[in-house]
Write an enzyme that holds these catalytic residues in place. Structure first.
Site, PDB file in Angstrom:
ATOM      1  N   TYR A  49      -5.841   4.064   4.149  1.00 41.34           N
ATOM      2  CA  TYR A  49      -5.159   5.140   2.955  1.00 41.34           C
ATOM      3  C   TYR A  49      -5.036   6.743   2.290  1.00 41.34           C
ATOM      4  CZ  TYR A  49      -6.435   3.711  -2.513  1.00 41.34           C
ATOM      5  OH  TYR A  49      -6.078   4.226  -4.173  1.00 41.34           O
ATOM      6  N   LYS A  69      -1.548   2.668   3.220  1.00 42.23           N
ATOM      7  CA  LYS A  69      -1.409   2.885   2.179  1.00 42.23           C
ATOM      8  C   LYS A  69      -1.252   4.184   1.686  1.00 42.23           C
ATOM      9  CE  LYS A  69      -2.445   1.924  -2.455  1.00 42.23           C
ATOM     10  NZ  LYS A  69      -3.583   2.276  -3.457  1.00 42.23           N
TER      11      LYS A  69
END
Lengths: 328, 328, 328, 328
Positions: C159, C187
């Site tokens: 992330y 992400k």
């Protein structure tokens, strides 16, 4: 490993330049105000204002005068006007104190042009921030200094000003630069005491290299710790305050440092904090000088003078604090 | 509330300027390469290199030429050389495509000077980044634009380049600027797609205002989303690649966009990534153009051309990828 | 050079974890909303709100659910509450879509604790941002990943969220991380398309590694360029809008992408832009969900729910735009 | 306008907490070292190392002990281990000096948990940096403080640490916080003397509020200017050096300040500057303590102890400088 070579010719030029009538002390010490540039309009000097301003500043007992710096709106002025300012200032000062001239520019050739005007007009030194457009690396910056200094005929102060130039002179670059003949000092306006302490520590064997602090809130503590003086913007308005603070710090008179430092902090909390932009120091200074009938408060683009609302606040501050600030 | 007023006189000047022989399309679309400036030394143009470079770029089918931008080392050149470049470029292009001239400077008066030279030499538009020394507020920046545009005789593109100027044109400032007659487009080099999408969304009712993207890695996606074109540095070297990518995106040919975008990414991963400084794109382009015998790779201070080690890597990349990149 | 070694034991654990009842597609594609966490007060879940919210989101046709991310206020919740949320969410979702659980923390041991709860509750993957207090170097970050992944029993998504963590995963670190078994996707919430394009270019030989975009303004263009989907905050409110935009981009239906992208931009210009803080997206989402009677808008410290003035504006936006945004 | 209200209940709790056996001086003055946390592995304290370290520090004449700060790797430790450390430290110190406990966390509830453990273990105060994930506004930060302090049973020091938390306490927020009963001081680790001078100026009417400086390079100048002391990391290793520097500054013995300040600068130039990451201070301290047989140098993720090459350099520095640094 040798980083650069300097010809006899260049050394001779440096020596010659250092033999000028107004000899620069080594290191240069004291308060050297970064003079604001009085303007009538975008490309016209306020000549009478300039004369009054210089006389007011010199009357405060300062140790030099720095023109065309950040406070002087140097990068915002046409080259024609910069040349005129250099000549008029040198004429007015007439050797009473050393005149330092800002030559920072993004174009090497233009920096050189201003430096030549400064030499011709009788200035004692030039001051250079890193070129403030491209992201040069430190070795590139050092080469740039070597090239430029080899063509200069006046000694050079480095000017560290990362908030405006993005690029800074790393402490290690400063250390290497002290070996280039003709580079004689640093004005540090980073407001970063880590940086300043680091530079000072690295230069402990260079007692002739002048270490000057930009932000006036840091004048007291840096001179206490061994800096040689300050380029204090507020000295345009109240030169004696900064000279007194400098003297108190040199004398290790901590009580007096506290008192005078608090007056400088009051300047920040009042005259320099009107309006909402980062340019409030410049605008506040010019506005206050205009209210005191020293000089016009016209500002070069992209700024404009304080309008009525802000001017009123500046006037209130001045009426309230002027005598306190100027008091012995 | 009216933000500014424009006299009839100024409107007439704008109209006049828009009626020039080479009419600028509204909005300007396509690939407008930011031309590198061929130099022989610090203050000497590589005149033959300049001619070859212009011809190579135009042969690629580009839609305009932008000189004195960041890729063109504009802020690092003397004003004398900038003037010479403007004249020689306009003469060589001879109206085949519009010529856009960078006029960014920290001094208002100097920006105006270059703009006058550009008009006189026959350029079609000027391009302006925010003045890159002082931290102006957005309302100050807008006033600055209003003042400057009222004195210009060519239409103006805004140039958003915060990595180099610190200051950016806020999207809301751009929106207000579209109401100033004479401001006709934006080159966004922020590499910030939040910013670009926001500007595009705000300008949905301004179909004649030209939105051009700077970083070539973002050319495909922005044109797909509705941008009008790109100021792609790589088009100095391989103009057709960028024209093809632009055309594929305009035609919504996603497969072809993928293929050509990957070639642009290869440029970044090879030619633009040699050496360790942020200036690697500029140095890589000039080095590659020099290897291809287009022009000299001398660079303005504070940079220097790639030395042998880096040049070898550039040559390896070119030998390996040139044909693949230029292939249909 | 081998960077790390993985024992048979660890590989078996990974394989086992990938054989879970709800198999994760490779790569994971589509819209995986970062669910807001409905709260009644500082340490109490809004249980009924949670159930309604999950059902609303799933009804929009999303491809997964991500809890305890930034939008979910994960780092602001007690570990007790995080555990409860994991269990209730997994129970409610009941395998209809994969559940991804945020385990980011400054303490390695606490990240591991949450991951174990996630595995036990039946989640399909965990999601980890760099530890967000200390300034680790990239090799340290990679070692940290190797250590952590060797103790995880669920596959991991990286992330990238530099605005909140300061530290980012360099593209080269991502590339190396793809060789660690068990790391299956990224992400990217940097909103930096240079970064995203660079990562995508580096990973062209890793077709099973899932590239998901955070900021919803970039969903259209990134999926057009080959991203696998998005973690779109707005899908808490209008899940179908984001699923439709994703589908249009996958189908290369540019016209439809333009229409739906403009609706997303309208979200930003209205629901997400109330109040003056950077947290306006979170507050706007919770306020809107509360007005629609989905769940409570209580917020974890240091935030608080919109007060009356801001709530009124959100309601006006919703009343005006809801039907337009939800329309086919 | 009243910003907050405080119930009698809360005031009573504060008073009660201030009546603890080891009374905190008002303001707290002197050197309060931020203790490193001796570890055997990721979740195991080096108990004997901890005891030796505490005794070494106390023997140097320090005025307090601060655990679980940045130097103490607080945010990287499991809550279990943090609790154990609090208890063991309080037991070992046994009231000889005040113990301050870091409670910074992104989750309000977890900060409260640690504070309760600290109270229960007999600590004298807690220390809180802004929650370091979400970008709260200053009014939100102030509300957060009001909420948290109303539930605390120990007095609170604010901890300004923007390099690690992104968010800082604005000087105006500090001023407002001085009106919240129970907030009794500030540790400023911003290394920003503009900030520190501004805070000091704003708090000139709050003589009981303790102003402590983080970075040890700034200890001399800030105490000269009126700060109450320092949280100096180097005091883990050479506590007497910092106590001496503090005493010299309090005594306005500038010559001695210069000598001792140079020793601190030598620490920075040697022990703190090994390796290439920003964590070099932490690693250097633990490595040096390990070489001196005080405690283990295991570090919490995402860091690791210096490996052989760096350790050798640390040892060389220690062998060379230890006696000079510790000399009277």
């Amino acid at each position: 490993m040798k980083i650069f070579s300097v010809s006899i010719h260049i050394i001779m030029k440096i020596i010659e330049s250092l033999m000028d009538e107004t000899t620069l002390p080594h290191p240069l010490r004291g308060i050297i105000p970064p003079m604001v540039t009085p303007l009538l309009d975008r490309d016209t000097l306020d000549i009478q204002g300039l004369e009054r301003l210089i006389e007011r500043i010199l009357a405060g007992g300062v140790h030099g005068l720095f023109i065309l710096g950040t406070t002087g709106e140097g990068p915002g002025l046409s080259f024609r006007l910069r040349h005129e300012l250099i000549e008029r200032t040198c004429t007015q000062v007439a050797g009473r104190v050393p005149v330092l001239v800002g030559i920072s520019d993004t174009a090497y050739a233009e920096s050189l042009n201003i430096a030549q005007k400064a030499k011709h007009a009788g200035a004692q030194a030039v001051v250079l921030a890193p070129p403030y457009y491209y992201p040069a690396g430190q070795p590139e910056l050092l080469e740039y200094l070597e090239h430029l200094v080899s063509e200069l005929t006046l000694p050079l102060f480095l000017y560290n000003m990362p908030s405006h130039t993005k690029l800074e002179f790393d402490p290690e670059t400063i250390l290497k630069a002290t070996d280039i003949p003709g580079i004689i000092g640093l004005k540090d306006s980073s407001a970063n005491m880590f940086y300043f302490n680091r530079v000072k520590y690295l230069l402990q064997d260079k007692p002739e290299f002048s270490l000057l602090i930009g932000p006036e809130e840091l004048l007291g503590e840096t001179v206490l710790l061994g800096a040689h003086g300050g380029i204090s913007g507020g000295a345009n308005l109240f030169p004696k305050l900064y000279v007194d603070l400098y003297n108190a710090a040199v004398a290790h008179d901590i009580k007096r440092v506290h008192i005078l430092h608090d007056k400088v902090m009051l300047m920040r909390a009042t005259i320099y904090s009107v309006g909402k932009y980062n340019s409030s120091l410049l605008k506040g200074l010019k506005c206050a000088l205009s209210y005191l009938n020293i000089c016009n408060d016209f500002m070069a683009e992209p700024f404009h003078r304080f309008r009525e609302a802000e001017r009123k606040i500046i006037i209130q501050h001045l009426d309230k604090f002027k005598e306190y600030i100027e008091a012995e």
